[in-house]
Write an enzyme that holds these catalytic residues in place. Sequence first.
Site, mmCIF file in Angstrom:
data_model
loop_
_atom_site.group_PDB
_atom_site.id
_atom_site.type_symbol
_atom_site.label_atom_id
_atom_site.label_comp_id
_atom_site.label_asym_id
_atom_site.label_seq_id
_atom_site.Cartn_x
_atom_site.Cartn_y
_atom_site.Cartn_z
ATOM 1 N N HIS A 165 -12.573 41.382 36.363
ATOM 2 C CA HIS A 165 -11.376 41.503 37.120
ATOM 3 C C HIS A 165 -10.039 41.032 36.663
ATOM 4 C CE1 HIS A 165 -13.586 43.403 40.238
ATOM 5 N NE2 HIS A 165 -14.396 42.405 40.579
ATOM 6 N N ASP A 201 -21.458 46.486 36.698
ATOM 7 C CA ASP A 201 -21.162 45.425 37.908
ATOM 8 C C ASP A 201 -21.026 46.421 39.280
ATOM 9 O OD1 ASP A 201 -20.047 42.504 38.963
ATOM 10 O OD2 ASP A 201 -19.079 43.946 39.912
ATOM 11 N N HIS A 203 -18.501 46.384 40.996
ATOM 12 C CA HIS A 203 -17.019 46.560 41.403
ATOM 13 C C HIS A 203 -16.518 46.935 40.228
ATOM 14 C CE1 HIS A 203 -18.361 43.150 43.983
ATOM 15 N NE2 HIS A 203 -17.444 43.913 44.986
ATOM 16 N N ASP A 290 -24.629 43.009 41.570
ATOM 17 C CA ASP A 290 -24.554 43.378 42.834
ATOM 18 C C ASP A 290 -24.642 44.522 43.392
ATOM 19 O OD1 ASP A 290 -22.316 43.690 41.275
ATOM 20 O OD2 ASP A 290 -20.798 42.368 42.185
#
Length: 349
Positions: A165, A201, A203, A290
């Site tokens: 991120h 991931d 996200h 995740d």
Amino acid sequence: MQVVYSPRHLLHDPSTEIEASTSHSPYEHTGRAETIKATLSADEQFRFREPSDHGVAPITAVHDEGLVNFLSVAWAEYQREVGERREVVPDIFFRRELRNQMGAASEPSAVSARLGWWCFETTTPLTQGSYEAARAAVDTALTATDVVLAGERVSYGLCRPPGHHATRDLYGGYCFFNNAAIAAHDIVSRTGGKVTVLDVDYHHGNGTQEIFYDRDDVQYVSLHGDPQRAYPYFTGYADETGSGRGRGATFNVPLAKRTQDDAYLAALADCCDEISAFGPSAVVVSLGLDTFITDPIADLALSTQGFARSGALVAQLGLPTVVLQEGGYDVEALGRNVHAWLTGFVGAV
Ligand code: Q9C
Ligand code: ZN
């Protein structure tokens, strides 16, 4: 397989996370990396080493020097200027529109303003040792890269804090420095070859995408929860495909809620086709677990077996591969999910 792990990740030890209008114990905590370490250590095919110091130059090759300098002094500055705190979070964020019609902004000197200048959200508290831990995560990624550039087919960097991120200029999303982007750029600059970052991931890796968006030497490929409903919300849509020379070198696959193994593997196979068409000389995997069915902050439905199949499919690309740890918050299952992904990879080599 070589595993790179540093106990310095323990220095990033936040006690709270401000999320969903509450303050609670953090999802991203030291126990995550420790359980992965314990699970892999129990299998003798994984050989552990500590990272070596790679200095700050590979970091400033992808991040603004101002971000690196700020993170190196922010905790101490805050203690001095604002007060003694266990951890530090911004209470204001710079947004361009505050200065509509007023000309460009510049970085103020107060530490509270500087926090809001270099950070984009509230869930990434800075603690006394966060900078040192983030530096160790970068060294972990770069040491795992060294292993692959020395001729190993695959290596695993147990990076914590995660990285995908973090943009060129901003930290957030539990990430300070973009470990995968730093590793990918390092491979390009040392070998001259093209590299793909494959981000699995849950996200979207907004930071990695932003860092390489206009480049044609690093491809960014990501499967993730549809940003219409999933963090980081503002990036990761299918129509984001790169700009300038980088046009066509970004590939996003937003996924529906409760996507299971078979549908996920079909989407991953499409991603692998995109990667083969790009023709990289190496792959960096941003490995988030995740996407697991019981992850507490996500809504896909992969199984441990699905992770083994994912690792095997990525191995079938036949490329040198640096696997770097990103998210994954069902801590009870995290070790075996990482183990499944990595042994799935090795079993297909
Ligand atoms: N209610 C990584 O997996 N919290 N970062 C979002 C939305 C922040 C995830 C919660 C999630 C950051 C590396
Ligand atoms: Zn994630």
